[in-house]
Design an enzyme around this catalytic site. Structure first.
Site, PDB file in Angstrom:
ATOM      1  N   GLY A  96      -2.022   4.994  -3.667  1.00  0.00           N
ATOM      2  CA  GLY A  96      -2.613   3.715  -4.042  1.00  0.00           C
ATOM      3  C   GLY A  96      -2.674   3.487  -5.538  1.00  0.00           C
ATOM      4  CB  ALA A 128      -0.922   0.020   1.216  1.00  0.00           C
ATOM      5  CB  CYS A 129       1.981   3.692  -2.115  1.00  0.00           C
ATOM      6  SG  CYS A 129       0.945   3.846  -3.593  1.00  0.00           S
ATOM      7  N   PRO A 130       0.613   5.865  -0.367  1.00  0.00           N
ATOM      8  CG  PRO A 130       1.853   7.595   0.607  1.00  0.00           C
ATOM      9  CD  PRO A 130       2.006   6.288  -0.119  1.00  0.00           C
ATOM     10  CB  THR A 162      -0.193   0.007  -4.340  1.00  0.00           C
ATOM     11  OG1 THR A 162      -0.303   1.071  -3.394  1.00  0.00           O
ATOM     12  CG2 THR A 162      -1.016  -1.173  -3.858  1.00  0.00           C
TER      13      THR A 162
END
Length: 561
Positions: A116, A112-114, A120
């Site tokens: 998305g 998950a990344c900020p 991700t």
């Protein structure tokens, strides 16, 4: 010779397309025909390890290329070896993810990344590829912008040897309680996958989730302040995107004064509601990241108070951290008899934390932060051209330094946060600058084709599309190979783009979407100046890199061939 190419079912789409492109180019040179039906083929090439959904290959002559590095290194050799080394493919040859008592491992992971969007899925693909290279079974769940993808079942988790969590934001990990877990970020998982796998089995610890009724917090729950901020930003983003674009629509149908019933309704939905909830959501989920669910209520209340006081996104950030750490302190210090423990998460914690945070925002913190916020807004509104160019150049350059890393996210969070104060210029510089790296790398592969391998040229085509979508990570494959030349080139181009953007007075009302935001009238103004900024910065960066890049050994071999 006719060859049919099929991919293993778990082969990532990016690697699959690149390998297929390499084989297609080599086939043309060898006068080999790649067919799309197995019945027309003399032999089949299976790319990647594991099974394939294409059962038509069973009983056919199949040459398996488990390691895609063989394709990238010498695609002609792969095509020429296929007819002589192919064997009859049987159902039993398909690899089933079964657990072995020896070296085979079963891995489950979450990425998950900020935003998305990019990290991700790229990290997920890298993890799957590394697991396949080692002959291990792997399943990766993505927590992207569209929700949970490839969701892990209870059976997947129960049978796993280890859980790898590659997340830049806080995610719910409760279903992994009691499992051996290794935590990292998407960047290392993407760029140093093999090293992260080795570290995972050496450094993993048993995961025990935070409980609102316990007084201890294990070391693995201690996250840094930056990660808490990114968690808040990730939950806030959809609200800002929707609100900003709806406000832009209200201007499109009703003019700058939003005249007319429809325009006023859109303004109320976008600016009056969606953007008004932006700061409370930011604060609430910063607090949630720190203290889990008990921190959500005081964070939302503190964020709402920050909005009403005029403290803006700065006040929301302060309220979020205050609520989170205060709630965490209360969780650890309040001791109750077992018979009253159930009252702690639903009565005592929300009451005390909300009361303390609310009073602190009203009587202590709110007014000073509101003063700072008003001063910042006044400075931004009264910026002269020189100051605007400097600010734009700084933001644009920051977006290109680490392409989705901490510096990039700081600039991005700054631009997004100012949208709540109706300051749309910094966001324009941020998004324009962030589009430069992938666009520049794509242009460089056309300007100096003789310096790039065929695989890099294919990556350049994909990077162009990613650049148009404002996905800076599209330049990561180039930066990973040649960071000392790629990064300075992109930073220069990004700084030029950001500076020009603010020099033209560009404003952007949505924090994501790239050039596709142009489909919403009024979302970007002025359109010509904004587009020119992106074009100039991308071309400058592309030319610089095309000039200073050195052909690698693979390109030289291709030229000699």
């Amino acid at each position: 010779m006719n060859i049919y190419i099929v991919k293993a079912s778990q082969l990532g789409p990016v690697n699959g397309r690149l390998a297929n492109a390499e084989l297609a180019l080599a086939a043309k040179e060898l006068n080999i025909t790649l067919v799309n039906k197995i019945d027309l083929a003399d032999v089949t090439i299976l790319m990647g390890q594991g099974d394939t959904a294409d059962v038509s290959i069973i009983g056919k002559k199949v040459y398996t290329v488990a390691n895609l590095d063989e394709v990238y290194a010498d695609p002609k050799k792969v095509l020429l070896d296929a007819p002589t080394q192919a064997v009859i493919y049987e159902r039993s040859m398909q690899v089933t993810p079964t657990r072995s008592n020896s070296e085979t491992k079963r891995i489950v992971a979450i990425t998950a990344c900020p935003t998305g969007v990019a990290h991700t899925f790229m990290a997920a693909e890298a993890i799957e590829a590394e697991a396949k290279k080692r002959g291990w079974w792997c399943k990766v769940e993505t927590r992207g912008s569209v929700g949970v993808g490839n969701e892990l079942t209870a059976e997947d988790v129960a049978s796993a040897d280890i859980v790898i969590v590659a997340c830049d934001i806080d995610v719910d990990l409760s279903k992994f309680a009691g499992k051996l877990m290794y935590r990292t970020k998407t960047g290392p998982a993407l760029k140093k996958t093999a090293q992260e796998f080795d570290k995972a089995f050496n450094e993993a610890v048993i995961y025990q989730p935070i409980s609102s009724t316990t007084s201890s917090v294990t070391s693995q729950e201690k996250k840094n302040a930056y990660k808490h901020l990114l968690t808040g930003v990730s939950y806030m983003l959809p609200m800002v995107v929707a609100g900003g674009l709806i406000v832009a629509l209200s201007f499109a149908v009703g003019g700058i004064l939003q005249e007319g019933a429809l325009a006023q309704a859109l303004g109320k939905i976008g600016g009056g509601t969606a953007l008004a909830l932006m700061v409370p959501v930011l604060a609430g989920y910063i607090s949630f990241s720190i203290a889990d669910r008990p921190g959500l209520v005081p964070g939302l209340i503190g964020g709402m108070l920050a909005t009403s006081i005029g403290a803006g996104f700065l006040g929301g950030i302060v309220a979020g951290y205050l609520a989170g750490y205060l709630t965490l302190l209360l969780i650890k210090t309040i001791k109750l008899p077992q018979s009253l423990e159930a009252l702690k998460p639903i009565l005592i914690l929300p009451l005390l934390s909300s009361l303390i945070v609310g009073l602190a925002m009203i009587f202590i913190l709110g007014e000073p932060i509101a003063y700072i916020m008003k001063a910042l807004e006044a400075w931004l509104s009264g910026m002269q051209t020189a100051n605007a160019v400097i600010l734009g150049a700084i933001l644009g350059g920051m977006m290109c330094i680490d392409m989705g890393g901490p510096i990039n996210k700081v600039a991005y969070a700054f631009g997004v946060g100012l949208l709540s104060a109706q300051q749309y210029a910094p966001m324009a510089a941020v998004m324009a600058g962030g589009m430069v790296p992938p666009l520049a790398m794509s242009l460089a592969t056309f300007i100096a084709r003789n310096k790039f391998s065929k695989a890099e040229q294919e990556s350049g085509k994909a990077a162009f599309v990613l650049g148009l979508c404002f996905i800076s990570e599209g330049a990561i494959p180039f930066a990973a190979r040649d960071p000392l030349r790629v990064l300075p080139s992109c930073v220069i181009g990004g700084a030029i783009t950001g500076g020009m953007s603010l020099a033209f007075g560009s404003q952007l009302m949505a924090p994501h979407g790239g050039l596709f935001v142009l489909a919403i009238p009024g979302a970007i103004t002025p359109v010509f100046g904004y587009l020119l900024s992106i074009v100039v910065g991308s071309v400058v960066a592309a030319v610089i890199y095309a000039v200073i890049k050195r052909p690698d050994a693979k390109v030289e071999q291709e030229v000699m061939a």
